[in-house]
Design a protein around this motif. Structure first.
Motif, PDB file in Angstrom:
ATOM      1  N   THR A  36     -15.853   9.175  44.259  1.00 33.99           N
ATOM      2  CA  THR A  36     -16.969   9.823  43.578  1.00 33.99           C
ATOM      3  C   THR A  36     -17.894  10.436  44.627  1.00 33.99           C
ATOM      4  O   THR A  36     -18.013   9.931  45.751  1.00 33.99           O
ATOM      5  CB  THR A  36     -17.777   8.847  42.708  1.00 33.99           C
ATOM      6  OG1 THR A  36     -18.312   7.805  43.533  1.00 33.99           O
ATOM      7  CG2 THR A  36     -16.907   8.242  41.615  1.00 33.99           C
ATOM      8  N   SER A  43     -22.025  12.909  38.813  1.00 42.05           N
ATOM      9  CA  SER A  43     -21.103  12.781  39.942  1.00 42.05           C
ATOM     10  C   SER A  43     -19.916  13.722  39.804  1.00 42.05           C
ATOM     11  O   SER A  43     -19.585  14.192  38.713  1.00 42.05           O
ATOM     12  CB  SER A  43     -20.564  11.346  40.047  1.00 42.05           C
ATOM     13  OG  SER A  43     -21.576  10.419  40.295  1.00 42.05           O
ATOM     14  N   VAL A  93     -15.874  13.437  40.370  1.00 39.98           N
ATOM     15  CA  VAL A  93     -14.748  12.529  40.606  1.00 39.98           C
ATOM     16  C   VAL A  93     -13.708  13.327  41.363  1.00 39.98           C
ATOM     17  O   VAL A  93     -13.393  14.467  40.996  1.00 39.98           O
ATOM     18  CB  VAL A  93     -14.179  11.966  39.296  1.00 39.98           C
ATOM     19  CG1 VAL A  93     -13.058  10.969  39.595  1.00 39.98           C
ATOM     20  CG2 VAL A  93     -15.274  11.300  38.480  1.00 39.98           C
ATOM     21  N   LEU A 107     -13.843   4.959  44.151  1.00 39.10           N
ATOM     22  CA  LEU A 107     -13.923   4.496  42.777  1.00 39.10           C
ATOM     23  C   LEU A 107     -13.072   3.229  42.710  1.00 39.10           C
ATOM     24  O   LEU A 107     -11.851   3.297  42.804  1.00 39.10           O
ATOM     25  CB  LEU A 107     -13.413   5.575  41.817  1.00 39.10           C
ATOM     26  CG  LEU A 107     -13.661   5.333  40.321  1.00 39.10           C
ATOM     27  CD1 LEU A 107     -13.783   6.657  39.581  1.00 39.10           C
ATOM     28  CD2 LEU A 107     -12.545   4.508  39.706  1.00 39.10           C
TER      29      LEU A 107
END
Length: 288
Positions: A201, A177, A179, A212
């Motif tokens: 994310t 992923s 962030v 998140l």
């Protein structure tokens, strides 16, 4: 020593190891910059790179430049690379320094300091931060454009876009992923927002965007670095703050400096955060 003190001391040691105990200590301060936006360390070379906007964040004026410092904050070349517009995010890979510069992703040859390539991003508004995955693919946020661009081989194109990105600013590759440190929703011409941002994310394979944690607003988020196994170190540009944000989204203020806390670096081995202060024209280092 009284034996009854041992549990408390053990707990304090654990908290310190996790970066959660004690006030950070200021190590040094460097001045003379022109709106420093990003600090990037090259530990092998003993160098800090600093991008200088040197004008309005969206001005195509040719005044932007990159500085070089030692790891303890001594400026060795204030204008190491010139001829940029409003450089912001930086990343290193394969002997190249990548620079997010408004509507271009610029590659600089580190050995010579020469600009090697300029990848155009037609329609991009203000390219901001950069992250590179394990395959060498380069991701770049377009902050007011609500988009993330991607460079694969020599093709630089828009990869994900939409209001769901909440004005993406800071960027980090972690596992499968990205962030993202989001600035907030409903951005206005003066860069204020209707709602402050939080961490998001984005899946590298499916491009799925998610909050998140709960998605509760935290601040106008900018810089983003791993802090420890359970959290990130994140700056709030408008609030002049540094937050510790857990991987489940809870935020704790660790430090308040001054407005303009931009895209920081964090050296894990010494637990040192190096923070560009855009408004003050300074770069400061704190040890946690």
């Amino acid at each position: 020593m009284r034996l009854s003190h041992l549990p408390a001391l053990a707990l304090a040691a654990v908290l310190a190891a996790c970066g959660s105990a004690g006030q950070p200590t200021k190590l040094w301060e460097a001045t003379g910059f022109a709106q420093p936006e990003t600090v990037l360390p090259d530990l092998d070379a003993g160098v800090l790179y600093v991008s200088n906007v040197a004008g309005g964040p969206g001005d195509k004026d040719g005044n932007g430049f990159i500085s070089k410092l030692t790891l303890d904050g001594k400026v060795t070349n204030l204008k190491w690379v010139t001829g940029l517009d409003a450089p912001k995010g930086l990343a290193l890979n394969g002997g190249k320094l990548y620079v997010a510069d408004l509507d271009q992703l610029v590659e600089i040859d580190v050995a010579s300091g020469a600009i090697a390539t300029r990848h155009q991003a037609p329609g991009a508004k203000i390219l901001n931060d950069i992250a590179i995955d394990g395959e060498g693919r380069v991701y770049v946020t377009d902050w007011p454009g609500n988009a993330i661009w991607r460079l694969v081989d020599d093709t630089f194109e828009k990869w994900v876009e939409g209001d769901v990105l909440k004005a993406p600013n800071g960027l980090l590759v972690e596992g499968d992923s990205l962030v993202v440190a989001a600035w907030g929703t409903g951005m206005k011409p003066d860069f204020s927002t209707e709602t402050a941002g939080n961490l998001l994310t984005v899946g590298l394979e499916d491009k799925a965007v998610a909050n998140l944690g709960s998605g509760a607003p935290v601040g106008h988020l900018d810089g983003l670095e791993p802090f420890d196994a359970d959290s990130y170190l994140v700056t709030d540009w408008v609030g002049g703050k540094v937050f510790q944000i857990s991987r489940t989204g809870e935020a704790k203020e660790l430090l308040k400096v001054s407005q303009g806390t931009a895209n920081l670096a964090f050296i894990a081995s010494t637990r040192t955060a190096i923070i560009p202060l855009m408004v003050d024209g300074k770069v400061v280092a704190y040890q946690f």
